[in-house]
Scaffold this active site. Structure first.
Site, PDB file in Angstrom:
ATOM      1  N   SER A 128       0.842  -1.193   0.000  1.00 15.63           N
ATOM      2  CA  SER A 128       0.000   0.000   0.000  1.00 15.63           C
ATOM      3  C   SER A 128       0.875   1.239   0.000  1.00 15.63           C
ATOM      4  O   SER A 128       1.978   1.232   0.582  1.00 15.63           O
ATOM      5  CB  SER A 128      -0.901   0.011   1.241  1.00 15.63           C
ATOM      6  OG  SER A 128      -1.508   1.269   1.424  1.00 15.63           O
ATOM      7  N   TYR A 143      -1.951  -0.451  10.205  1.00 18.39           N
ATOM      8  CA  TYR A 143      -1.945  -0.946   8.819  1.00 18.39           C
ATOM      9  C   TYR A 143      -0.747  -0.384   8.057  1.00 18.39           C
ATOM     10  O   TYR A 143      -0.024  -1.126   7.368  1.00 18.39           O
ATOM     11  CB  TYR A 143      -3.254  -0.545   8.145  1.00 18.39           C
ATOM     12  CG  TYR A 143      -3.373  -0.988   6.699  1.00 18.39           C
ATOM     13  CD1 TYR A 143      -3.783  -2.276   6.387  1.00 18.39           C
ATOM     14  CD2 TYR A 143      -3.081  -0.113   5.658  1.00 18.39           C
ATOM     15  CE1 TYR A 143      -3.904  -2.681   5.068  1.00 18.39           C
ATOM     16  CE2 TYR A 143      -3.199  -0.507   4.334  1.00 18.39           C
ATOM     17  CZ  TYR A 143      -3.609  -1.782   4.048  1.00 18.39           C
ATOM     18  OH  TYR A 143      -3.723  -2.180   2.731  1.00 18.39           O
TER      19      TYR A 143
END
Length: 220
Positions: A128, A143
């Site tokens: 990501s 995350y």
């Protein structure tokens, strides 16, 4: 006909990736929690990336059934509810649970399945932009930290597996409309999965240890 294993294949990005790989003529093994969750046309593989024994058992099942793999996509990941707490108040257990899936899961998979990858095989870790060191994000720190660590793992695996002719790269799908990304995300799963498909099938064989979105290297 390449044989590719995709984890987290039951929905969203993983499910669309399976569809794209099948459309390109690949044989696809779908890593899922339950057989009924496997996308049509795939071979289901019951898998939990947080359980080392089950990962090892899954690798042995593939060894007995096929004897090899051509690709491994570590797509399984979590974004825990309530994990958007700011970093200075982030509960340790939330970070540890996130790392167990998003970082240690891909490591367990690589350790178990790399021996099955043929020369020229490819590992793709779904990362990501939130894991970027050059442009750090403040949303969901657990995350984002897990994806920063995953990018580091990608670089380390690339070095470890280069002598065996196996490439390892990290793919950023962008902000995609999935259960995790939410309905307001600007990209659909087709766009998000396309760059991963490219890394699995079309990227230069010597491309390794990189972080890419839509086939283009991005800073991390």
């Amino acid at each position: 006909m390449p044989l590719i294993l995709v984890t987290g294949a039951s929905r969203g990005l993983g499910r669309e990736l399976c569809r794209q790989l099948l459309a390109r003529g690949c044989s696809v093994i779908a890593g899922v929690r339950e057989v009924s969750q496997a996308p049509p046309g795939t071979e289901p593989l019951v898998l939990d990336v947080t359980d080392g024994d089950r990962v090892a058992a899954a690798a042995e099942a593939i060894r007995q059934a096929h004897g090899f793999l051509d690709g491994l996509v570590n797509n399984a990941g979590i974004l825990l509810a309530g994990a958007d707490e700011d970093l200075l108040h982030l509960p340790e257990d939330v970070l540890l649970e996130t790392l167990d899936t998003n970082l240690l899961g891909p490591l367990r998979m690589a350790q178990a399945f790399a021996p099955l990858l043929r020369k020229g095989g490819r590992i793709v870790n779904v990362s990501s932009g939130g894991g970027s060191l050059s442009s750090p994000s403040s949303w969901s720190p657990a995350y984002c930290l897990s994806k920063t660590a995953l990018n580091g793992l990608t670089a380390q695996l690339a070095v470890a597996l280069r002598p065996k002719g196996i490439s390892v790269n990290a793919a950023c799908p962008g902000w995609v409309r999935t259960d995790m990304g939410g309905p307001g995300a600007p990209r659909d799963v087709t766009e998000g999965a396309a760059g991963i498909t490219w890394l699995c099938l079309d990227a230069p064989a010597n491309l390794t240890g990189r972080f890419l979105r839509d086939g283009k290297e991005i800073p991390w």
